[in-house]
Motif scaffolding. Structure first.
Motif, short mmCIF file in Angstrom:
data_model
loop_
_atom_site.label_atom_id
_atom_site.label_comp_id
_atom_site.label_asym_id
_atom_site.label_seq_id
_atom_site.Cartn_x
_atom_site.Cartn_y
_atom_site.Cartn_z
N ARG A 41 16.35 -3.96 13.23
CA ARG A 41 15.42 -5.05 13.56
C ARG A 41 14.92 -4.89 15.00
NH1 ARG A 41 16.32 -10.76 11.15
NH2 ARG A 41 14.53 -11.91 12.01
N THR A 42 15.87 -4.64 15.91
CA THR A 42 15.51 -4.47 17.32
C THR A 42 14.61 -3.26 17.51
OG1 THR A 42 17.62 -5.44 17.97
CG2 THR A 42 16.45 -4.16 19.64
N ARG A 43 14.89 -2.18 16.77
CA ARG A 43 14.09 -0.96 16.89
C ARG A 43 12.65 -1.21 16.47
NH1 ARG A 43 12.19 2.77 13.60
NH2 ARG A 43 13.29 1.91 11.78
N LEU A 44 12.46 -1.90 15.37
CA LEU A 44 11.11 -2.15 14.87
C LEU A 44 10.30 -3.02 15.83
CD1 LEU A 44 11.80 -2.68 11.06
CD2 LEU A 44 10.54 -0.79 12.12
N VAL A 45 10.96 -4.05 16.38
CA VAL A 45 10.26 -4.91 17.34
C VAL A 45 9.90 -4.10 18.58
CG1 VAL A 45 10.48 -6.91 18.85
CG2 VAL A 45 11.33 -7.03 16.51
N GLY A 46 10.83 -3.27 19.05
CA GLY A 46 10.56 -2.41 20.20
C GLY A 46 9.44 -1.42 19.93
N GLU A 47 9.42 -0.86 18.71
CA GLU A 47 8.35 0.07 18.35
C GLU A 47 6.99 -0.63 18.36
OE1 GLU A 47 9.12 1.75 14.56
OE2 GLU A 47 10.50 3.27 15.32
N SER A 88 6.61 -2.68 8.12
CA SER A 88 8.00 -2.40 7.81
C SER A 88 8.89 -3.59 8.19
CB SER A 88 8.45 -1.15 8.56
OG SER A 88 9.81 -0.85 8.28
N PHE A 89 8.61 -4.19 9.33
CA PHE A 89 9.40 -5.34 9.77
C PHE A 89 9.21 -6.51 8.81
CE2 PHE A 89 9.90 -9.31 12.07
CZ PHE A 89 11.11 -9.14 12.71
N GLU A 90 7.98 -6.82 8.47
CA GLU A 90 7.70 -7.98 7.62
C GLU A 90 8.21 -7.80 6.20
OE1 GLU A 90 3.72 -9.88 9.73
OE2 GLU A 90 3.46 -8.46 8.07
N SER A 91 8.38 -6.55 5.77
CA SER A 91 8.92 -6.31 4.43
C SER A 91 10.43 -6.52 4.37
CB SER A 91 8.57 -4.89 3.97
OG SER A 91 9.29 -3.93 4.73
N GLN A 92 11.09 -6.58 5.54
CA GLN A 92 12.55 -6.68 5.57
C GLN A 92 13.07 -7.98 6.19
OE1 GLN A 92 14.54 -2.91 6.93
NE2 GLN A 92 12.42 -2.28 7.35
N TYR A 93 12.27 -8.59 7.07
CA TYR A 93 12.79 -9.72 7.85
C TYR A 93 11.80 -10.87 7.93
CZ TYR A 93 15.64 -5.82 9.63
OH TYR A 93 16.44 -4.72 9.74
N ALA A 126 -2.60 2.07 14.64
CA ALA A 126 -2.12 2.46 13.31
C ALA A 126 -0.59 2.41 13.24
CB ALA A 126 -2.63 3.86 12.98
N LYS A 127 0.07 2.96 14.24
CA LYS A 127 1.53 2.97 14.23
C LYS A 127 2.10 1.57 14.44
CE LYS A 127 2.34 7.79 15.46
NZ LYS A 127 2.97 8.72 16.42
N PHE A 128 1.40 0.76 15.24
CA PHE A 128 1.81 -0.63 15.39
C PHE A 128 1.80 -1.32 14.03
CE2 PHE A 128 0.18 -4.98 15.32
CZ PHE A 128 1.21 -5.66 15.93
N GLN A 129 0.74 -1.13 13.26
CA GLN A 129 0.63 -1.78 11.96
C GLN A 129 1.70 -1.29 11.00
OE1 GLN A 129 -1.64 -4.35 11.47
NE2 GLN A 129 -0.30 -4.68 9.70
N GLN A 130 2.03 -0.01 11.07
CA GLN A 130 3.10 0.53 10.22
C GLN A 130 4.43 -0.14 10.53
OE1 GLN A 130 3.16 4.77 10.77
NE2 GLN A 130 1.15 5.09 9.83
N SER A 131 4.75 -0.27 11.81
CA SER A 131 6.00 -0.91 12.21
C SER A 131 6.01 -2.38 11.84
CB SER A 131 6.23 -0.76 13.72
OG SER A 131 6.43 0.59 14.07
N LEU A 132 4.87 -3.06 12.00
CA LEU A 132 4.77 -4.47 11.63
C LEU A 132 4.98 -4.64 10.13
CD1 LEU A 132 4.19 -7.43 12.29
CD2 LEU A 132 1.74 -6.90 12.09
#
Length: 342
Positions: free
Chosen positions: A23-29, A48-53, A40-46
């Motif tokens: 969770r911390t890694r994704l927010v940091g990314e 991924s985060f929203e699909s899990q948390y 583009a990479k920001f949206q990928q991380s977002l």
């Protein structure tokens, strides 16, 4: 010395403990990609985060700020200008986030944050805010001010303008050159977001400095409170549009007062009894601003926590900065940006 060399940043950094590392890694990314301008990479991380948390309040505020960073860092330009401002507390403080909005509106270049506590020595722009003590030898200074005069300003920086003559005096006392170009860049806001005041709603808006946000207060029925916590340009536009709909504004945030004077909205500057020290500084920034803007000075008036006991009309001042001063400030912005042209 600690501020200007980045030591402050090292000493105040830290990582939370007991938190899900994924969770911390994704927010940091997300934050890293947004600051770096990789949408583009920001949206990928977002995604991924929203699909899990489900985001906490703090995580949602961080995402909001990351989206604001992207507005300035991912403009698609071949050139980038590092700009110093305080991004925290997330989701952002209106006064601090005026800096990238105002600077970005006058250049096609990407704007990337340069932390006041960064250890980097690359050339950068220092603009809106009382952050003069963080000015370095490789800073380009645009309308920056100070909150106390018991300090030494870097005399080697490239000073285009400062907030007012008090900052200029401290620079001269520090061995720097004479500066006679004054004006807080926040004065240009009405030229960037052209909101017109029509018929107002008969009410008063209260906007607290973020350091006053937790103070328990009581409001009269005709007073609405608006939050100063924002960073995205759309939210700033909505905020300014809302301010213009009120008869008058009372605020403990200096850049809300400056905004009102840019748009010609009657405004009163306050602080709260017992909490006068919450806003950092000796108070000279108010006089420095007024002298630099060519307007009547306004020092904060201490009011009780029960605002129903205060005659708010006695606090209000109908002060508008001149068009000439706004034009002058915009010229300062263009001069500062020209220092980064190849």
């Amino acid at each position: 010395l600690a501020d200007s060399t980045g030591v402050t940043g090292v000493l105040t950094s830290g990582k939370p403990k007991g938190v899900d590392p994924q969770r911390t890694r994704l927010v940091g990314e997300m934050m890293g990609f947004s600051i770096g301008g990789d949408a583009a990479k920001f949206q990928q991380s977002l995604n991924s985060f929203e699909s899990q948390y489900l985001p906490t309040y703090g995580e949602a505020a961080t995402v909001e700020s990351a989206q604001a960073f992207l507005e300035y860092s991912a403009k698609g330009s071949a050139s980038t200008i590092p700009l110093m401002w305080w991004a925290k507390p997330f989701p952002g403080n209106f006064g601090d986030w005026l800096s990238p909005l105002i600077v970005s509106s006058h250049t096609e270049a990407n704007i990337r944050i340069f932390s006041p506590t960064s250890a980097s020595n690359k050339k950068h722009l220092v603009s809106l805010g009382s952050i003069g003590r963080f000015i370095r030898s490789n800073s380009v200074v645009l309308g920056t001010g100070i909150s106390t005069d018991d300090l030494e300003l870097n005399r080697k920086a490239d000073y285009v303008s400062v907030r007012g003559p008090i900052t200029a005096r401290v620079l001269k006392q520090s061995g720097g050159k004479d500066i006679e170009a004054f004006g807080d860049p926040g004065l240009a806001l009405s030229e960037i977001i052209p909101v017109r005041r029509g018929k107002t709603n008969g009410k008063t808006a209260l906007v607290r400095h973020f350091s006053h946000s937790a103070i328990p207060i009581q409001l009269p029925a005709h007073v609405d409170e608006l939050s100063v916590m924002m960073s995205r340009s759309g939210d700033i536009t909505e905020f300014v549009t809302a301010l213009a709909q009120y008869d008058k504004v009372i605020t403990s945030a200096m850049h809300v007062m400056i905004t009102c004077q840019s748009y010609g909205i009657p405004c009163g500057l306050i602080t709260f009894e017992g909490y006068e020290e919450n806003v950092h500084g000796s108070g000279i920034k108010y006089e420095d601003y007024a002298l630099g803007a060519g307007v009547e000075g306004s020092n904060p008036i201490a009011v009780p926590l029960d605002l129903r006991k205060q005659n708010l009309d006695n606090i209000i001042r109908d002060i508008a900065v001149s068009q000439e001063k706004k034009t002058e400030v915009i010229d300062h912005i263009r001069q500062a940006l020209s220092r980064f042209e190849r």
